[in-house]
Scaffold this motif. Structure first.
Motif, short mmCIF file in Angstrom:
data_model
loop_
_atom_site.label_atom_id
_atom_site.label_comp_id
_atom_site.label_asym_id
_atom_site.label_seq_id
_atom_site.Cartn_x
_atom_site.Cartn_y
_atom_site.Cartn_z
N TYR A 27 6.74 3.69 8.53
CA TYR A 27 5.93 3.15 7.45
C TYR A 27 4.77 2.39 8.06
O TYR A 27 4.95 1.40 8.76
CB TYR A 27 6.78 2.23 6.55
CG TYR A 27 6.00 1.40 5.56
CD1 TYR A 27 4.86 1.90 4.92
CD2 TYR A 27 6.41 0.11 5.24
CE1 TYR A 27 4.15 1.13 4.01
CE2 TYR A 27 5.71 -0.67 4.31
CZ TYR A 27 4.58 -0.15 3.71
OH TYR A 27 3.88 -0.92 2.81
N LEU A 28 3.55 2.86 7.80
CA LEU A 28 2.33 2.22 8.28
C LEU A 28 1.77 1.34 7.17
O LEU A 28 1.36 1.85 6.13
CB LEU A 28 1.28 3.27 8.66
CG LEU A 28 1.70 4.42 9.57
CD1 LEU A 28 0.54 5.39 9.77
CD2 LEU A 28 2.21 3.89 10.90
N GLN A 29 1.73 0.04 7.38
CA GLN A 29 1.26 -0.84 6.32
C GLN A 29 -0.24 -0.83 6.14
O GLN A 29 -0.75 -1.37 5.15
CB GLN A 29 1.76 -2.27 6.56
CG GLN A 29 3.25 -2.42 6.33
CD GLN A 29 3.70 -3.87 6.33
OE1 GLN A 29 2.90 -4.80 6.36
NE2 GLN A 29 5.01 -4.06 6.29
N ALA A 30 -0.97 -0.20 7.05
CA ALA A 30 -2.43 -0.08 6.90
C ALA A 30 -2.90 1.15 7.66
O ALA A 30 -3.04 1.10 8.88
CB ALA A 30 -3.13 -1.33 7.41
N ALA A 65 9.04 11.59 9.37
CA ALA A 65 8.41 11.33 8.06
C ALA A 65 7.57 10.05 8.17
O ALA A 65 8.05 9.02 8.65
CB ALA A 65 9.46 11.19 6.98
N ILE A 66 6.33 10.12 7.69
CA ILE A 66 5.41 8.98 7.79
C ILE A 66 4.80 8.71 6.43
O ILE A 66 4.25 9.61 5.79
CB ILE A 66 4.30 9.24 8.82
CG1 ILE A 66 4.89 9.50 10.21
CG2 ILE A 66 3.33 8.06 8.87
CD1 ILE A 66 3.86 9.87 11.27
N VAL A 67 4.90 7.46 6.01
CA VAL A 67 4.24 6.99 4.78
C VAL A 67 3.28 5.88 5.18
O VAL A 67 3.63 4.98 5.95
CB VAL A 67 5.25 6.46 3.75
CG1 VAL A 67 4.51 6.04 2.47
CG2 VAL A 67 6.28 7.51 3.42
N SER A 68 2.07 5.94 4.62
CA SER A 68 1.04 4.98 4.99
C SER A 68 0.57 4.21 3.76
O SER A 68 1.05 4.42 2.66
CB SER A 68 -0.14 5.73 5.65
OG SER A 68 -1.06 4.85 6.23
N ASN A 69 -0.35 3.29 3.98
CA ASN A 69 -1.04 2.56 2.91
C ASN A 69 -2.53 2.59 3.19
O ASN A 69 -2.93 2.34 4.32
CB ASN A 69 -0.62 1.08 2.87
CG ASN A 69 0.74 0.82 2.27
OD1 ASN A 69 1.28 -0.27 2.40
ND2 ASN A 69 1.32 1.80 1.61
N ASP A 70 -3.32 2.84 2.20
CA ASP A 70 -4.78 2.68 2.16
C ASP A 70 -5.44 3.73 1.28
O ASP A 70 -6.21 3.40 0.39
CB ASP A 70 -5.46 2.66 3.53
CG ASP A 70 -5.52 1.25 4.11
OD1 ASP A 70 -5.22 0.29 3.37
OD2 ASP A 70 -5.86 1.11 5.30
N GLY A 71 -5.17 5.03 1.55
CA GLY A 71 -5.82 6.07 0.76
C GLY A 71 -7.17 6.47 1.29
O GLY A 71 -8.04 6.93 0.54
N ILE A 72 -7.38 6.34 2.60
CA ILE A 72 -8.64 6.72 3.22
C ILE A 72 -8.68 8.24 3.44
O ILE A 72 -7.63 8.90 3.48
CB ILE A 72 -8.86 5.99 4.55
CG1 ILE A 72 -7.70 6.28 5.53
CG2 ILE A 72 -9.00 4.49 4.33
CD1 ILE A 72 -7.89 5.68 6.90
N PRO A 73 -9.86 8.83 3.56
CA PRO A 73 -9.95 10.28 3.76
C PRO A 73 -9.15 10.78 4.96
O PRO A 73 -8.60 11.88 4.93
CB PRO A 73 -11.46 10.50 3.97
CG PRO A 73 -12.12 9.38 3.23
CD PRO A 73 -11.20 8.20 3.42
#
Length: 356
Positions: free
Chosen positions: A234-237, A265-273
């Motif tokens: 899990y990437l917080q940013a 499995a990787i989940v991130s936060n931000d929504g960048i391109p």
């Protein structure tokens, strides 16, 4: 591009004169009710220059926010000065606030680096009668007219839920943000609590990385040497952690695409391109889209309202969010932040699909 300050002040005054009734109706609709506190700007109309202070510009997320600021300022009729970058230094951010106040700004839009340290700057603004809107991070104390933010507890919970449903058991790691920031605390605590409650077969390992890409890379490398059996991350940013995470996994031969044996499995936060591209390639699985465009839009919207002497009450808004009262008594407009996966990554409504 924004015009000169004088031209924008004239345009703002004209718009208020022509559309005062419509503007009041919009503000009332925004959160159910508003109050006129009588604390308008010095000219009685809430006009004047607004300072905008960024936390950093090394992240694609904050670069995008920075690009949105002048556009949203113009659309909201706000005379925003050129943004100031505090360069990840909480002490510099207080200096930046004082410098803006000394320039005579009538409002401030600030993205705090440290939820506690920012109080010194907020106190200075209050002493000078200058309203402040906080973006992305809520202060622990101090006066702000509004916090424009998404629900960061939900970020951690969404990441936990996705990983928990896609990793049945084993080790997962969260690369955490700065725990001096309420964002880092909220995401970390929510992820940890959700895993403990809902997915007890997962073991959480943690990397405190303070929003620093180099720290994330070196600590992840060390962790993977000791734990080569990691199943999820899990990437917080994503803005600061995506590139170093993918590079570290690639250097160890551990970057497997979704569907391949050994895929982490990787989940991130931000929504960048860049995150969306990684989802399309199968390098990561999901991200939570933090609304850089709406942060800029409603930062400007609320600072104009504050300069005009208006305040807000808790309740639903007309832009798919809810204003809540934090334990500190501060109001926060919690903007929507959807989970993005391969199923909706091409949605044209996502801000990450509208920037280059």
């Amino acid at each position: 591009m924004p015009g000169t300050p004088a031209r924008k002040q004239n345009r703002s005054r004209t718009a208020r004169a022509v559309g005062a009734v419509a503007g009041a109706t919009l503000l009332l609709a925004a959160c159910g009710s508003t109050k006129d506190t009588g604390a308008a700007g010095a000219d009685g109309g809430g006009s004047g220059r607004v300072g905008v202070i960024l936390p950093l510009l090394t992240s694609p997320f904050w670069q995008s926010y920075n690009d949105y600021v002048p556009k949203m300022a113009e659309s909201e009729g706000v005379d925003a000065l050129k943004t100031v970058n505090s360069n990840s230094d909480p002490s510099q951010q207080i200096t930046d606030i004082n410098n803006q106040l000394n320039q005579g700004v009538k409002g401030l839009v600030v993205a705090p680096l440290d939820s506690a340290a920012i109080e010194a700057g907020l106190d200075q603004a209050e002493r000078k009668g200058v309203p402040v809107v906080a973006v992305d991070v809520a202060p622990d104390r101090g006066k702000v007219a509004m916090v424009v933010r998404a629900d960061n507890v939900a970020y951690g919970e969404k990441a936990c839920d996705y990983l928990g449903k896609n990793v049945t058991s084993g080790k997962v790691v969260q690369i955490m943000g700065d725990l001096a920031s309420v964002n880092g605390r909220d995401r970390s605590e929510a992820f940890r609590a959700c895993v403990k409650k809902n997915f007890p077969k997962l073991k959480v390992l943690e990397i405190p990385a303070k929003w620093e890409s180099d720290t994330a890379a070196s600590k992840l490398d060390t962790l993977l040497n000791a734990n080569p059996d990691i199943k999820g991350i899990y990437l917080q940013a994503g803005g600061v952690y995506l590139a170093p995470t993918l590079q570290t996994l690639k250097s160890k031969g551990m970057l497997k695409k979704a569907g391949q044996d050994g895929h982490i499995a990787i989940v991130s936060n931000d929504g960048i391109p860049q995150e969306y591209d990684a989802i399309r390639k199968g390098e990561i699985d999901a991200t939570v889209s933090q609304p850089a465009d709406l942060y800029a839009k409603y930062g400007m919207y609320y600072i104009r309202a504050a300069m005009e002497g208006k305040s807000f009450e808790p309740g639903p808004t007309d832009h798919d969010s809810t204003i809540v009262k934090l334990p500190s008594g501060i109001l926060e407009d919690q903007l929507p932040a959807p989970l993005v996966t391969k199923d909706n990554v091409d949605d044209p409504k996502l801000w990450g699909n509208t920037v280059g």
